[in-house]
Scaffold this motif. Structure first.
Motif, mmCIF file in Angstrom:
data_model
loop_
_atom_site.group_PDB
_atom_site.id
_atom_site.type_symbol
_atom_site.label_atom_id
_atom_site.label_comp_id
_atom_site.label_asym_id
_atom_site.label_seq_id
_atom_site.Cartn_x
_atom_site.Cartn_y
_atom_site.Cartn_z
ATOM 1 N N GLU A 25 0.831 -1.210 0.000
ATOM 2 C CA GLU A 25 0.000 0.000 0.000
ATOM 3 C C GLU A 25 0.863 1.257 0.000
ATOM 4 O OE1 GLU A 25 -2.553 -0.285 3.354
ATOM 5 O OE2 GLU A 25 -3.696 -2.005 2.569
ATOM 6 N N ARG A 26 1.963 1.212 0.731
ATOM 7 C CA ARG A 26 2.848 2.368 0.795
ATOM 8 C C ARG A 26 3.507 2.633 -0.568
ATOM 9 N NH1 ARG A 26 7.907 2.970 5.042
ATOM 10 N NH2 ARG A 26 8.139 5.244 4.870
ATOM 11 N N GLU A 27 3.973 1.580 -1.241
ATOM 12 C CA GLU A 27 4.564 1.727 -2.570
ATOM 13 C C GLU A 27 3.514 2.195 -3.583
ATOM 14 O OE1 GLU A 27 7.568 1.362 -3.787
ATOM 15 O OE2 GLU A 27 8.711 0.413 -2.173
ATOM 16 N N ARG A 28 2.311 1.718 -3.435
ATOM 17 C CA ARG A 28 1.239 2.078 -4.369
ATOM 18 C C ARG A 28 0.903 3.561 -4.262
ATOM 19 N NH1 ARG A 28 -4.416 1.911 -4.938
ATOM 20 N NH2 ARG A 28 -5.067 0.952 -6.923
ATOM 21 N N GLU A 29 0.788 4.074 -3.044
ATOM 22 C CA GLU A 29 0.483 5.494 -2.840
ATOM 23 C C GLU A 29 1.585 6.386 -3.423
ATOM 24 O OE1 GLU A 29 -0.088 5.994 1.298
ATOM 25 O OE2 GLU A 29 -2.010 4.907 1.364
ATOM 26 N N ALA A 30 2.850 5.985 -3.237
ATOM 27 C CA ALA A 30 3.966 6.774 -3.770
ATOM 28 C C ALA A 30 3.958 6.785 -5.295
ATOM 29 C CB ALA A 30 5.284 6.216 -3.250
ATOM 30 N N LEU A 38 1.324 6.444 -7.258
ATOM 31 C CA LEU A 38 0.199 7.254 -7.716
ATOM 32 C C LEU A 38 0.521 8.740 -7.624
ATOM 33 C CD1 LEU A 38 -2.819 5.294 -6.159
ATOM 34 C CD2 LEU A 38 -2.224 5.455 -8.592
ATOM 35 N N LYS A 39 1.229 9.143 -6.577
ATOM 36 C CA LYS A 39 1.606 10.546 -6.441
ATOM 37 C C LYS A 39 2.553 10.975 -7.563
ATOM 38 C CE LYS A 39 1.085 10.947 -1.422
ATOM 39 N NZ LYS A 39 1.792 11.174 -0.128
ATOM 40 N N PRO A 82 -0.633 1.219 -10.806
ATOM 41 C CA PRO A 82 0.654 1.819 -10.470
ATOM 42 C C PRO A 82 1.832 0.916 -10.857
ATOM 43 C CG PRO A 82 -0.871 2.022 -8.638
ATOM 44 C CD PRO A 82 -1.517 1.098 -9.628
#
Length: 422
Positions: free
Chosen positions: A271-276, A278-279, A289
């Motif tokens: 989840e942390r890698e996915r959010e980064a 997407l940003k 992503p």
């Protein structure tokens, strides 16, 4: 000089005897006044009121008042009860056994109560020897053989002691009147049965409210050790040794919990890698992503450029940005139960089999990595578009052959440190 010392000793003994006589007289007067005022007609309450620990309640050797007072009237019986109960010094608490009612008759006030008719029996030779030798403070607290050390949770243990020290009783009980009757031990956890010597109430105290056995096994495994090393540590500390059966049960529980924790940790890392990603707007045509990863493998046996015959291997995929594990797995080529049944030509009994690989040991790493790429979208909703790895070409070939993504072609970035090693 010797005569002066003898005179001093004689004078101290004389003063001591005078104080004891004066104490007996005061106690006698207090009890007579209480009886004459008729404020309390219960012998037990009168005794517990006046005969305190300072005046030495004594425990007689199972006195049977019923036999001792046969042929007496009620007043004489109650008088004899007081003679037995109210005594000068010896050191242990009073315990008198009788089935007689203890309500005082009205004419007892006319009777004289004597505190001097009873004299303690002479000590036997063994008792004199024990008095002369030093005695452990636990000798009066433990009435069975209790050896070694125990692990306790300090706050929990003392809370229980404080709780039982204030139990309700008519005999002014406390920790001084407790004794350990038995211990139920389960490796690092102990349960003590404690009984009050005055009122005979029993209490159970646990050494800890934590799962000490599981915590011990967890620590030993984390240190890279096993049951044999735990036995050595326990023996050195004189702690009860955990049986192999108990160790196996706790080990299975630890492994199950670690597996659940590992998957939860990998989900959070994804989840942390996915959010980064997407940003940074790193997505494919379908909006999934895209990230870069690092991957490597290991084996249970060192096989650098020679004899690739390890029976077990593992590999992991790590997110490049945050350095957290996204996927890991283990491959085993051997199961001792299956191998034994095959050797003896027997039918394999039902068991938990860890054998999950039949190919060559060199293929373990590439198989695990390819599996991780194929499940990346399912587990994390991510595409691993590029990976950093060593110079092993078999892993990259395996990834391209499995074709994990329909739109994106995976690229490999060589590791500079690994190239220098080669």
């Amino acid at each position: 000089m010797a005569n002066k010392q003898k005179a001093k000793v004689t004078k101290r003994e004389s003063l001591k005897r005078k104080r004891e006589v004066a104490s007996d007289i005061r106690l006698k007067k207090k009890i007579k006044i209480d009886l004459l005022n008729k404020t309390n007609n219960d012998v037990n309450l009168i005794i517990s009121k006046h005969v305190t620990t300072e005046q030495k309640k004594v425990e007689l050797h199972d006195i049977d008042i019923d036999n001792m007072t046969s042929g007496m009237n009620d007043a004489e019986i109650k008088l004899q009860t007081l003679k037995v109960a109210v005594l000068p010094p010896p050191t242990v608490p009073l315990r008198v056994y009788s089935n007689l009612p203890l309500t005082l008759p009205s004419d007892l006030k006319e009777k004289e109560i004597s505190l001097t008719e009873y004299r303690p029996m002479e000590s036997t030779a063994s008792e004199k020897t024990s008095e002369e030798s030093p005695i452990s403070p636990l000798q009066n607290f433990v009435n069975f053989e209790l050896r070694g050390h125990r692990v306790i949770e300090i706050n929990h243990f003392f809370e229980q002691l404080i709780k039982i020290s204030g139990h309700e009783s008519l005999f002014q009980c406390g920790l001084h009147s407790m004794e350990i009757k038995s211990e139920k031990n389960n490796s690092f956890i102990s349960q003590f049965l404690i009984q009050c010597k005055m009122c005979k109430q029993q209490f159970k105290i646990e050494s800890s409210n934590l799962q000490l056995n599981k915590l011990a096994v967890e620590g030993v495994i984390a240190a890279g050790c096993g049951h044999a090393q735990l036995k050595q540590i326990s023996a050195s500390l004189d702690i009860p040794i955990m049986s192999e059966h108990t160790y196996k049960i706790n080990q299975d529980e630890v492994f199950d919990e670690w597996e659940v924790t590992a998957w939860e940790s990998m989900k959070l890392a994804g989840e942390r890698e996915r959010e980064a990603a997407l940003k940074e707007n790193r997505i494919d045509k379908n909006g999934i992503p895209i990230i870069d990863v690092i991957l490597d493998g290991c084996w249970c046996k060192r096989s650098y450029r020679t004899n690739y015959s390890a029976l077990s291997g593992a590999a992991a995929i790590i997110g490049r940005r945050f350095g957290q594990v996204l996927f890991m797995a283990v491959k085993n080529k051997y199961c001792c139960i299956c191998a034994r049944a095959e050797k003896l030509n027997e039918v394999v009994k039902q068991h938990e089999c860890f054998k999950n690989f039949d190919g060559p040991s060199t293929a373990m790493e590439s198989t695990i990595i390819a599996e991780g790429f194929k499940k990346s979208v399912e587990i994390h909703g991510l595409i691993y578009s590029r990976f950093i790895a060593d110079g092993d070409s078999s892993t990259y070939s395996r990834i391209l052959a499995t074709r994990p993504y329909t739109i994106v072609t995976v690229e490999k970035i060589g590791c500079k440190n690994q190239r220098q090693r080669w």
